[in-house]
Motif scaffolding. Sequence first.
Motif, mmCIF file in Angstrom:
data_model
loop_
_atom_site.group_PDB
_atom_site.id
_atom_site.type_symbol
_atom_site.label_atom_id
_atom_site.label_comp_id
_atom_site.label_asym_id
_atom_site.label_seq_id
_atom_site.Cartn_x
_atom_site.Cartn_y
_atom_site.Cartn_z
ATOM 1 N N ALA A 267 0.814 -1.214 0.000
ATOM 2 C CA ALA A 267 0.000 0.000 0.000
ATOM 3 C C ALA A 267 0.847 1.263 0.000
ATOM 4 N N ALA A 268 2.143 1.121 0.270
ATOM 5 C CA ALA A 268 3.005 2.301 0.320
ATOM 6 C C ALA A 268 3.189 2.928 -1.050
ATOM 7 N N GLY A 269 2.955 2.156 -2.101
ATOM 8 C CA GLY A 269 3.085 2.687 -3.452
ATOM 9 C C GLY A 269 4.502 3.082 -3.808
ATOM 10 N N THR A 270 5.485 2.383 -3.279
ATOM 11 C CA THR A 270 6.883 2.695 -3.562
ATOM 12 C C THR A 270 7.536 1.536 -4.302
ATOM 13 N N THR A 271 8.591 1.845 -5.037
ATOM 14 C CA THR A 271 9.312 0.800 -5.763
ATOM 15 C C THR A 271 10.378 0.147 -4.892
ATOM 16 N N VAL A 272 10.587 0.653 -3.680
ATOM 17 C CA VAL A 272 11.565 0.067 -2.771
ATOM 18 C C VAL A 272 10.930 -1.136 -2.072
ATOM 19 N N PRO A 273 11.447 -2.346 -2.276
ATOM 20 C CA PRO A 273 10.771 -3.546 -1.750
ATOM 21 C C PRO A 273 10.982 -3.797 -0.266
ATOM 22 N N VAL A 274 12.136 -3.377 0.278
ATOM 23 C CA VAL A 274 12.425 -3.645 1.686
ATOM 24 C C VAL A 274 12.888 -2.364 2.371
ATOM 25 N N GLN A 275 12.870 -2.400 3.682
ATOM 26 C CA GLN A 275 13.241 -1.219 4.447
ATOM 27 C C GLN A 275 13.909 -1.614 5.758
ATOM 28 N N LEU A 276 14.444 -0.599 6.443
ATOM 29 C CA LEU A 276 15.068 -0.796 7.739
ATOM 30 C C LEU A 276 13.986 -0.891 8.806
ATOM 31 N N GLY A 277 13.976 -2.011 9.547
ATOM 32 C CA GLY A 277 12.968 -2.174 10.576
ATOM 33 C C GLY A 277 11.569 -2.286 10.002
ATOM 34 N N GLY A 278 10.572 -2.073 10.843
ATOM 35 C CA GLY A 278 9.186 -2.182 10.395
ATOM 36 C C GLY A 278 8.627 -0.917 9.805
ATOM 37 N N THR A 279 9.267 0.220 10.103
ATOM 38 C CA THR A 279 8.740 1.512 9.639
ATOM 39 C C THR A 279 9.795 2.394 9.003
ATOM 40 N N GLY A 280 10.946 1.818 8.676
ATOM 41 C CA GLY A 280 12.038 2.625 8.141
ATOM 42 C C GLY A 280 13.037 3.029 9.205
ATOM 43 N N THR A 281 12.736 2.707 10.459
ATOM 44 C CA THR A 281 13.639 2.973 11.571
ATOM 45 C C THR A 281 13.679 1.751 12.481
ATOM 46 N N LEU A 282 14.718 1.685 13.307
ATOM 47 C CA LEU A 282 14.844 0.584 14.257
ATOM 48 C C LEU A 282 14.175 0.972 15.568
ATOM 49 N N THR A 283 13.175 0.203 15.970
ATOM 50 C CA THR A 283 12.434 0.522 17.182
ATOM 51 C C THR A 283 12.197 -0.740 18.009
ATOM 52 N N GLY A 284 12.052 -0.555 19.294
ATOM 53 C CA GLY A 284 11.649 -1.646 20.172
ATOM 54 C C GLY A 284 12.802 -2.373 20.836
ATOM 55 N N TRP A 285 12.508 -2.999 21.968
ATOM 56 C CA TRP A 285 13.494 -3.759 22.720
ATOM 57 C C TRP A 285 14.008 -4.977 21.960
ATOM 58 N N PRO A 286 13.154 -5.715 21.253
ATOM 59 C CA PRO A 286 13.683 -6.869 20.512
ATOM 60 C C PRO A 286 14.775 -6.490 19.510
ATOM 61 N N MET A 287 14.607 -5.318 18.877
ATOM 62 C CA MET A 287 15.623 -4.885 17.922
ATOM 63 C C MET A 287 16.937 -4.567 18.627
ATOM 64 N N LEU A 288 16.845 -4.026 19.836
ATOM 65 C CA LEU A 288 18.051 -3.760 20.611
ATOM 66 C C LEU A 288 18.785 -5.061 20.917
ATOM 67 N N VAL A 289 18.023 -6.103 21.258
ATOM 68 C CA VAL A 289 18.632 -7.404 21.540
ATOM 69 C C VAL A 289 19.378 -7.911 20.308
ATOM 70 N N PHE A 290 18.767 -7.799 19.130
ATOM 71 C CA PHE A 290 19.419 -8.259 17.901
ATOM 72 C C PHE A 290 20.687 -7.468 17.613
ATOM 73 N N CYS A 291 20.611 -6.152 17.677
ATOM 74 C CA CYS A 291 21.773 -5.318 17.353
ATOM 75 C C CYS A 291 22.921 -5.572 18.331
ATOM 76 N N LEU A 292 22.592 -5.670 19.616
ATOM 77 C CA LEU A 292 23.631 -5.992 20.592
ATOM 78 C C LEU A 292 24.205 -7.380 20.326
ATOM 79 N N GLY A 293 23.337 -8.304 19.910
ATOM 80 C CA GLY A 293 23.794 -9.655 19.607
ATOM 81 C C GLY A 293 24.763 -9.695 18.439
ATOM 82 N N VAL A 294 24.473 -8.918 17.395
ATOM 83 C CA VAL A 294 25.379 -8.854 16.247
ATOM 84 C C VAL A 294 26.733 -8.301 16.674
ATOM 85 N N LEU A 295 26.710 -7.193 17.425
ATOM 86 C CA LEU A 295 27.966 -6.585 17.874
ATOM 87 C C LEU A 295 28.740 -7.529 18.785
#
Length: 483
Positions: free
Chosen positions: A183-211
């Motif tokens: 519904a976004a009507g954009t040609t970009v198929p994927v994005q960062l996070g769920g809304t174009g930004t990284l949000t939420g505690w679960p994402m923090l766990v993943f990023c810390l895990g990668v580092l």
Amino acid sequence: MSDTRKTDRATAAPPPAGRGPDRFFRITERGSTLGREIRGGFATFFTMAYILVLNPLILGSAEDKFGHQLDTVQLTTATALVAAVMTVIMGVGGNLPLALAAGLGLNAVVAFQIAPLMSWADAMGLIVVEGLLICLLVVTGLREAVMRAIPQPLKQAISVGIGLFIALIGFVDAGFVSRVPDAAGTTVPVQLGGTGTLTGWPMLVFCLGVLLTVGLLARKVRGAILISIVMMTVVALVINSLADVRSWGLTTPEWPDRIVGAPDFGLIGDFSLFGAFGQAGVVTVVLLVFTLVLSDFFDTMGTVVGVSAEAGLLDEEGNVPQLGRVLLIDGAAAVAGGAASASSATSYIESAAGVGEGARTGFANLVTGGLFALALFLTPLLTIVPLQAAAPALVAVGFLMMTQVRHIEWDRYDIAIPAFLTIAVMPFTYSITNGIGAGFLAYVVVKTVLGRAREVHWLLWGTSALFLVYFAIDPIEQLLGVK
């Protein structure tokens, strides 16, 4: 794996073998230790344990032609049982750190494409037929011959492509990368996070895990991947108990109310071998089986080559040890998956996480298979690891497999173009099979236009023709009146 390590392993005299498991699995001979194998087995299990949740979710959410649904508890039991048995068999019979379980993608085909045309028993019988055909290809030597006919640069490209693919799986599973809504009507198929930004505690766990994972790898800490998974699971458990987390996805990191859950074996053996032909017609069934066989055939090929290459187990010609036996066990896993109503079981690329932890033999499979067996009774306990804690392992392993790109001769277009397409198509289409098919077709075409068609093995001509049919399956179905 570096060139130096490969050279050292090839030239140095093998260390003396120990006794018992060491001698049988050739642990010392392959430069591993019992501790590494155990850590590798745990790492592989934790990176693929999601299948215990995801496979029942996919199969259980669909209805067959008659409106029937499969029971979730029974599906969980079947999924764990097949994974446990076939992973152990692969470890003992194939002596590779290669775990097996219900194949993602294949289970979706069963749930949403096959089941609506017939009963669940008929659909699972079709999986058994597919597995038997793959076993027949192995017994006749055709499957092994195809793998041996692939040029070494393409095998290296397959490993690199799988590295990018498995890293993308990690990013997507954790929610670091997500699909942009149509519904976004954009040609970009994927994005960062769920809304174009990284949000939420679960994402923090993943990023810390990668580092944490890459930091431990850079420091060459033993058990880096497993340490990261365990530590980030503990962090996730603490966060979930203290913070208001909207959703962790498939697996919520919380201590279960009960540890033991009784398995239900009600689906085991509930299949009809030839019922599909009466329900959907011969032409439709043949096309469905063709798609399943081709996908399973080359998904496994890519996985076996990629994992073996990362483990440093390929010989000088790039061949896998005991390849025929490994492929036969993988084919038998498809039969077992269908017979247990768990969908087709296949080799898991997540096994590379165990290899990254040091696993080099089938002993690691005894650990992974044992954990799946425990999951039959301890599913509430063993599924507390959220994807955000396990996914960093896939990103790290993606990097390790990507390092093989340096072996490809990029100044030779007859090699570089097929290699590039193999590498690019895998993550961009989310399919190992598609990447291999694109590389094969490009290899044949480029060699032909350069006037060097004789250099192409006849088996590559044949498999490329099959891939041409595979990619053009929709218009073929329309011509045959299937759709």
